[in-house]
Design a protein around this motif. Structure first.
Motif, PDB file in Angstrom:
ATOM      1  N   ALA A   1     -30.402  -1.581  44.990  1.00 28.88           N
ATOM      2  CA  ALA A   1     -29.400  -2.400  45.662  1.00 28.88           C
ATOM      3  C   ALA A   1     -28.323  -1.502  46.240  1.00 28.88           C
ATOM      4  O   ALA A   1     -27.781  -0.654  45.557  1.00 28.88           O
ATOM      5  N   THR A   2     -28.038  -1.730  47.499  1.00 24.65           N
ATOM      6  CA  THR A   2     -27.018  -0.918  48.149  1.00 24.65           C
ATOM      7  C   THR A   2     -25.637  -1.460  47.833  1.00 24.65           C
ATOM      8  O   THR A   2     -25.469  -2.665  47.654  1.00 24.65           O
ATOM      9  N   LEU A   3     -24.677  -0.583  47.763  1.00 26.57           N
ATOM     10  CA  LEU A   3     -23.304  -0.989  47.483  1.00 26.57           C
ATOM     11  C   LEU A   3     -22.535  -1.268  48.764  1.00 26.57           C
ATOM     12  O   LEU A   3     -21.392  -1.664  48.727  1.00 26.57           O
ATOM     13  N   MET A   4     -23.188  -1.043  49.920  1.00 30.89           N
ATOM     14  CA  MET A   4     -22.470  -1.158  51.179  1.00 30.89           C
ATOM     15  C   MET A   4     -23.374  -1.808  52.204  1.00 30.89           C
ATOM     16  O   MET A   4     -24.492  -1.377  52.415  1.00 30.89           O
ATOM     17  N   SER A   5     -22.912  -2.851  52.858  1.00 33.94           N
ATOM     18  CA  SER A   5     -23.728  -3.471  53.894  1.00 33.94           C
ATOM     19  C   SER A   5     -23.710  -2.594  55.136  1.00 33.94           C
ATOM     20  O   SER A   5     -22.844  -1.751  55.317  1.00 33.94           O
ATOM     21  N   ALA A   6     -24.664  -2.812  56.015  1.00 35.44           N
ATOM     22  CA  ALA A   6     -24.770  -2.013  57.233  1.00 35.44           C
ATOM     23  C   ALA A   6     -23.545  -2.186  58.123  1.00 35.44           C
ATOM     24  O   ALA A   6     -23.246  -1.335  58.940  1.00 35.44           O
ATOM     25  N   GLN A   7     -22.827  -3.266  57.965  1.00 39.75           N
ATOM     26  CA  GLN A   7     -21.667  -3.527  58.810  1.00 39.75           C
ATOM     27  C   GLN A   7     -20.338  -3.372  58.052  1.00 39.75           C
ATOM     28  O   GLN A   7     -19.322  -3.886  58.478  1.00 39.75           O
ATOM     29  N   GLU A   8     -20.363  -2.690  56.937  1.00 35.49           N
ATOM     30  CA  GLU A   8     -19.154  -2.481  56.128  1.00 35.49           C
ATOM     31  C   GLU A   8     -18.064  -1.839  56.984  1.00 35.49           C
ATOM     32  O   GLU A   8     -18.287  -0.811  57.614  1.00 35.49           O
ATOM     33  N   PRO A   9     -16.879  -2.438  57.054  1.00 35.05           N
ATOM     34  CA  PRO A   9     -15.806  -1.841  57.851  1.00 35.05           C
ATOM     35  C   PRO A   9     -15.259  -0.592  57.189  1.00 35.05           C
ATOM     36  O   PRO A   9     -15.430  -0.385  55.993  1.00 35.05           O
ATOM     37  N   ARG A  10     -14.578   0.214  57.988  1.00 36.53           N
ATOM     38  CA  ARG A  10     -13.927   1.393  57.430  1.00 36.53           C
ATOM     39  C   ARG A  10     -12.833   0.962  56.478  1.00 36.53           C
ATOM     40  O   ARG A  10     -12.287  -0.118  56.587  1.00 36.53           O
ATOM     41  N   GLY A  11     -12.515   1.837  55.540  1.00 32.32           N
ATOM     42  CA  GLY A  11     -11.388   1.560  54.672  1.00 32.32           C
ATOM     43  C   GLY A  11     -11.741   1.414  53.216  1.00 32.32           C
ATOM     44  O   GLY A  11     -10.884   1.140  52.406  1.00 32.32           O
ATOM     45  N   GLY A  12     -12.976   1.599  52.857  1.00 28.68           N
ATOM     46  CA  GLY A  12     -13.298   1.562  51.448  1.00 28.68           C
ATOM     47  C   GLY A  12     -14.447   0.642  51.129  1.00 28.68           C
ATOM     48  O   GLY A  12     -14.937  -0.092  51.976  1.00 28.68           O
ATOM     49  N   ASN A  13     -14.860   0.705  49.892  1.00 29.89           N
ATOM     50  CA  ASN A  13     -16.002  -0.051  49.409  1.00 29.89           C
ATOM     51  C   ASN A  13     -15.665  -0.495  48.000  1.00 29.89           C
ATOM     52  O   ASN A  13     -15.650   0.315  47.078  1.00 29.89           O
ATOM     53  N   ALA A  14     -15.363  -1.785  47.839  1.00 26.84           N
ATOM     54  CA  ALA A  14     -14.893  -2.292  46.551  1.00 26.84           C
ATOM     55  C   ALA A  14     -15.902  -2.077  45.431  1.00 26.84           C
ATOM     56  O   ALA A  14     -15.525  -1.734  44.309  1.00 26.84           O
ATOM     57  N   ALA A  15     -17.191  -2.255  45.723  1.00 31.57           N
ATOM     58  CA  ALA A  15     -18.210  -2.063  44.684  1.00 31.57           C
ATOM     59  C   ALA A  15     -18.284  -0.595  44.278  1.00 31.57           C
ATOM     60  O   ALA A  15     -18.332  -0.267  43.091  1.00 31.57           O
ATOM     61  N   ALA A  16     -18.278   0.300  45.252  1.00 29.11           N
ATOM     62  CA  ALA A  16     -18.338   1.733  44.951  1.00 29.11           C
ATOM     63  C   ALA A  16     -17.084   2.195  44.225  1.00 29.11           C
ATOM     64  O   ALA A  16     -17.139   3.089  43.381  1.00 29.11           O
ATOM     65  N   ALA A  17     -15.941   1.602  44.547  1.00 30.25           N
ATOM     66  CA  ALA A  17     -14.681   1.996  43.914  1.00 30.25           C
ATOM     67  C   ALA A  17     -14.712   1.780  42.402  1.00 30.25           C
ATOM     68  O   ALA A  17     -13.986   2.441  41.661  1.00 30.25           O
ATOM     69  N   LYS A  18     -15.596   0.885  41.942  1.00 30.73           N
ATOM     70  CA  LYS A  18     -15.697   0.597  40.513  1.00 30.73           C
ATOM     71  C   LYS A  18     -16.510   1.640  39.750  1.00 30.73           C
ATOM     72  O   LYS A  18     -16.494   1.659  38.524  1.00 30.73           O
ATOM     73  N   LEU A  19     -17.241   2.506  40.481  1.00 29.04           N
ATOM     74  CA  LEU A  19     -18.024   3.548  39.811  1.00 29.04           C
ATOM     75  C   LEU A  19     -17.087   4.507  39.081  1.00 29.04           C
ATOM     76  O   LEU A  19     -16.073   4.933  39.639  1.00 29.04           O
ATOM     77  N   VAL A  20     -17.422   4.821  37.862  1.00 32.34           N
ATOM     78  CA  VAL A  20     -16.622   5.736  37.053  1.00 32.34           C
ATOM     79  C   VAL A  20     -17.295   7.102  37.051  1.00 32.34           C
ATOM     80  O   VAL A  20     -18.495   7.214  36.810  1.00 32.34           O
ATOM     81  N   ASN A  21     -16.520   8.130  37.334  1.00 32.67           N
ATOM     82  CA  ASN A  21     -17.032   9.499  37.354  1.00 32.67           C
ATOM     83  C   ASN A  21     -17.323   9.934  35.913  1.00 32.67           C
ATOM     84  O   ASN A  21     -16.409  10.062  35.106  1.00 32.67           O
ATOM     85  N   PRO A  22     -18.600  10.184  35.592  1.00 29.98           N
ATOM     86  CA  PRO A  22     -18.942  10.580  34.220  1.00 29.98           C
ATOM     87  C   PRO A  22     -18.769  12.079  33.958  1.00 29.98           C
ATOM     88  O   PRO A  22     -18.950  12.532  32.833  1.00 29.98           O
ATOM     89  N   VAL A  23     -18.419  12.835  34.995  1.00 32.58           N
ATOM     90  CA  VAL A  23     -18.287  14.284  34.865  1.00 32.58           C
ATOM     91  C   VAL A  23     -16.803  14.651  34.904  1.00 32.58           C
ATOM     92  O   VAL A  23     -16.124  14.416  35.900  1.00 32.58           O
ATOM     93  N   ALA A  24     -16.306  15.219  33.823  1.00 36.63           N
ATOM     94  CA  ALA A  24     -14.896  15.614  33.759  1.00 36.63           C
ATOM     95  C   ALA A  24     -14.596  16.651  34.831  1.00 36.63           C
ATOM     96  O   ALA A  24     -15.413  17.519  35.128  1.00 36.63           O
ATOM     97  N   ALA A  25     -13.407  16.558  35.409  1.00 36.97           N
ATOM     98  CA  ALA A  25     -12.988  17.496  36.457  1.00 36.97           C
ATOM     99  C   ALA A  25     -12.523  18.804  35.820  1.00 36.97           C
ATOM    100  O   ALA A  25     -11.390  19.243  35.996  1.00 36.97           O
ATOM    101  N   SER A  26     -13.420  19.433  35.101  1.00 33.42           N
ATOM    102  CA  SER A  26     -13.121  20.695  34.425  1.00 33.42           C
ATOM    103  C   SER A  26     -13.189  21.836  35.431  1.00 33.42           C
ATOM    104  O   SER A  26     -13.766  21.695  36.513  1.00 33.42           O
ATOM    105  N   PRO A  27     -12.611  22.996  35.090  1.00 31.98           N
ATOM    106  CA  PRO A  27     -12.749  24.156  35.973  1.00 31.98           C
ATOM    107  C   PRO A  27     -14.220  24.472  36.274  1.00 31.98           C
ATOM    108  O   PRO A  27     -14.561  24.855  37.392  1.00 31.98           O
ATOM    109  N   GLU A  28     -15.092  24.276  35.278  1.00 34.50           N
ATOM    110  CA  GLU A  28     -16.515  24.555  35.471  1.00 34.50           C
ATOM    111  C   GLU A  28     -17.141  23.597  36.490  1.00 34.50           C
ATOM    112  O   GLU A  28     -17.927  24.009  37.350  1.00 34.50           O
ATOM    113  N   SER A  29     -16.764  22.317  36.408  1.00 31.28           N
ATOM    114  CA  SER A  29     -17.290  21.332  37.353  1.00 31.28           C
ATOM    115  C   SER A  29     -16.781  21.621  38.762  1.00 31.28           C
ATOM    116  O   SER A  29     -17.551  21.560  39.729  1.00 31.28           O
TER     117      SER A  29
END
Length: 119
Positions: A1-29
């Protein structure tokens, strides 16, 4: 299932915004993300992440990734989604899901966020 329709306007994606980054922003990452960026992304977005003219005439200019403007949303999830899925309908920014795996994509997100203008 896609998180963005083909006609999604610019300015963001509410479904994608809910994704949580599972990788800590460490110096190594961030270092891993920088290495991937320099190999895969700098050809269009530049070494400084400032975007600019495309490699091929007729294409749109690559987005600046370090300014205050996020055309497709600036959350970790939205950045991840654009890298993985591209930007429809033209796919000027094409999907990279076949060239970088999910963990590498999160490293890219952490690197890009580390360089972006802080609000």
């Amino acid at each position: 299932a896609t998180l963005m329709s083909a006609q999604e306007p610019r300015g963001g994606n509410a479904a994608a915004a809910k994704l949580v980054n599972p990788v800590a922003a460490s110096p190594e990452s961030i270092t891993a993300g920088e290495a991937i960026y320099m190999k895969r992304c700098r050809g269009c977005h530049s070494r400084e992440l400032t975007g600019g003219p495309p490699k091929e005439a007729g294409d749109h200019e690559a987005s600046n990734l370090v300014d205050e403007k996020w055309d497709h949303g600036g959350t970790d999830g939205e950045i991840y989604h654009v890298i993985r899925n591209g930007v429809p309908p033209e796919l000027v920014m094409e999907p990279w899901d076949d060239r970088v795996n999910e963990t590498e994509t999160w490293h890219l997100v952490n690197f890009i966020r580390s360089k972006a203008v802080k609000k």
